[in-house]
Design a protein around this motif. Structure first.
Motif, PDB file in Angstrom:
ATOM      1  N   GLN A 163       0.655  -1.155  -0.283  1.00 50.40           N
ATOM      2  CA  GLN A 163      -0.023  -0.036  -0.002  1.00 50.40           C
ATOM      3  C   GLN A 163       0.800   0.999  -0.054  1.00 50.40           C
ATOM      4  O   GLN A 163       1.685   1.460   0.763  1.00 50.40           O
ATOM      5  N   VAL A 164       0.666   1.957  -1.056  1.00 47.17           N
ATOM      6  CA  VAL A 164       1.361   3.394  -1.099  1.00 47.17           C
ATOM      7  C   VAL A 164       0.997   4.080  -0.071  1.00 47.17           C
ATOM      8  O   VAL A 164      -0.004   4.592   0.482  1.00 47.17           O
ATOM      9  N   GLN A 165       2.102   4.849   0.599  1.00 47.06           N
ATOM     10  CA  GLN A 165       1.785   5.844   1.703  1.00 47.06           C
ATOM     11  C   GLN A 165       2.780   7.099   1.546  1.00 47.06           C
ATOM     12  O   GLN A 165       3.961   6.940   0.787  1.00 47.06           O
ATOM     13  N   ARG A 187      10.143  24.219   6.425  1.00 39.44           N
ATOM     14  CA  ARG A 187      10.675  23.083   5.405  1.00 39.44           C
ATOM     15  C   ARG A 187       9.764  22.092   5.557  1.00 39.44           C
ATOM     16  O   ARG A 187       9.675  21.129   6.580  1.00 39.44           O
ATOM     17  N   LEU A 188       8.947  21.794   4.388  1.00 33.32           N
ATOM     18  CA  LEU A 188       8.046  20.608   4.511  1.00 33.32           C
ATOM     19  C   LEU A 188       8.657  19.584   3.760  1.00 33.32           C
ATOM     20  O   LEU A 188       9.496  19.493   2.998  1.00 33.32           O
ATOM     21  N   SER A 189       8.523  18.297   4.364  1.00 31.23           N
ATOM     22  CA  SER A 189       9.000  17.001   3.960  1.00 31.23           C
ATOM     23  C   SER A 189       7.670  16.050   3.404  1.00 31.23           C
ATOM     24  O   SER A 189       6.824  15.920   4.334  1.00 31.23           O
ATOM     25  N   CYS A 190       7.976  15.239   2.411  1.00 28.76           N
ATOM     26  CA  CYS A 190       7.023  14.180   2.026  1.00 28.76           C
ATOM     27  C   CYS A 190       7.764  12.968   1.814  1.00 28.76           C
ATOM     28  O   CYS A 190       8.377  13.026   0.749  1.00 28.76           O
ATOM     29  N   ALA A 191       7.605  12.049   2.836  1.00 26.50           N
ATOM     30  CA  ALA A 191       8.494  10.663   2.373  1.00 26.50           C
ATOM     31  C   ALA A 191       7.453   9.664   1.743  1.00 26.50           C
ATOM     32  O   ALA A 191       6.233   9.540   2.390  1.00 26.50           O
ATOM     33  N   ALA A 192       7.706   9.128   0.638  1.00 25.34           N
ATOM     34  CA  ALA A 192       6.722   8.340   0.000  1.00 25.34           C
ATOM     35  C   ALA A 192       7.586   6.951  -0.228  1.00 25.34           C
ATOM     36  O   ALA A 192       8.367   6.630  -0.604  1.00 25.34           O
ATOM     37  N   SER A 193       6.330   6.110   0.052  1.00 25.33           N
ATOM     38  CA  SER A 193       6.431   4.487   0.244  1.00 25.33           C
ATOM     39  C   SER A 193       6.393   3.883  -1.386  1.00 25.33           C
ATOM     40  O   SER A 193       5.685   3.114  -1.716  1.00 25.33           O
TER      41      SER A 193
END
Length: 114
Positions: A1-3, A19-25
């Motif tokens: 499942q993508v998160q 500073r925003l971060s977005c970690a993607a699986s």
């Protein structure tokens, strides 16, 4: 499942930075176009910035010259550096990944207030 998991939001004074971060699986993160959107309660979700797989960037007029989007493919992460923040930047910021399919994060709150 993508998160997609955003982080880095918070309360900041006008003129400040976050500073925003977005970690993607995502299995092949590098092929995805990554975007940031923002939404104020009761209003539509608005485009903020995007970065393609090749590194091309695009920005909403309201944030040009103040925000910078970047990506670290080795870390499956996209960033949004926000400088000279204004009260009108207050919103929930969402990360989006797009390549054939569309994925969204849960959002992170950014509040700009003195």
């Amino acid at each position: 499942q993508v998160q997609l998991v955003e982080s880095g939001g918070g309360l900041v004074q006008p003129g400040g930075s976050l500073r925003l971060s977005c970690a993607a699986s995502l299995s092949i993160f590098s092929i995805y176009t990554m975007r940031w959107y923002r939404q104020v309660p009761g209003k539509q979700r608005d485009f903020v910035a995007s970065i393609t797989s090749g590194g091309s960037t695009n920005y909403a007029d309201s944030v040009k010259g103040r925000f910078t989007i970047s990506r670290a493919n080795a870390k499956n992460t996209v960033f949004l550096q926000m400088n000279s923040l204004k009260p009108e930047d207050t919103a929930v910021y969402y990360c989006n990944a797009n390549y054939i399919q569309n994925y969204w994060g849960q959002g992170t709150q950014v509040t700009v207030s003195s």
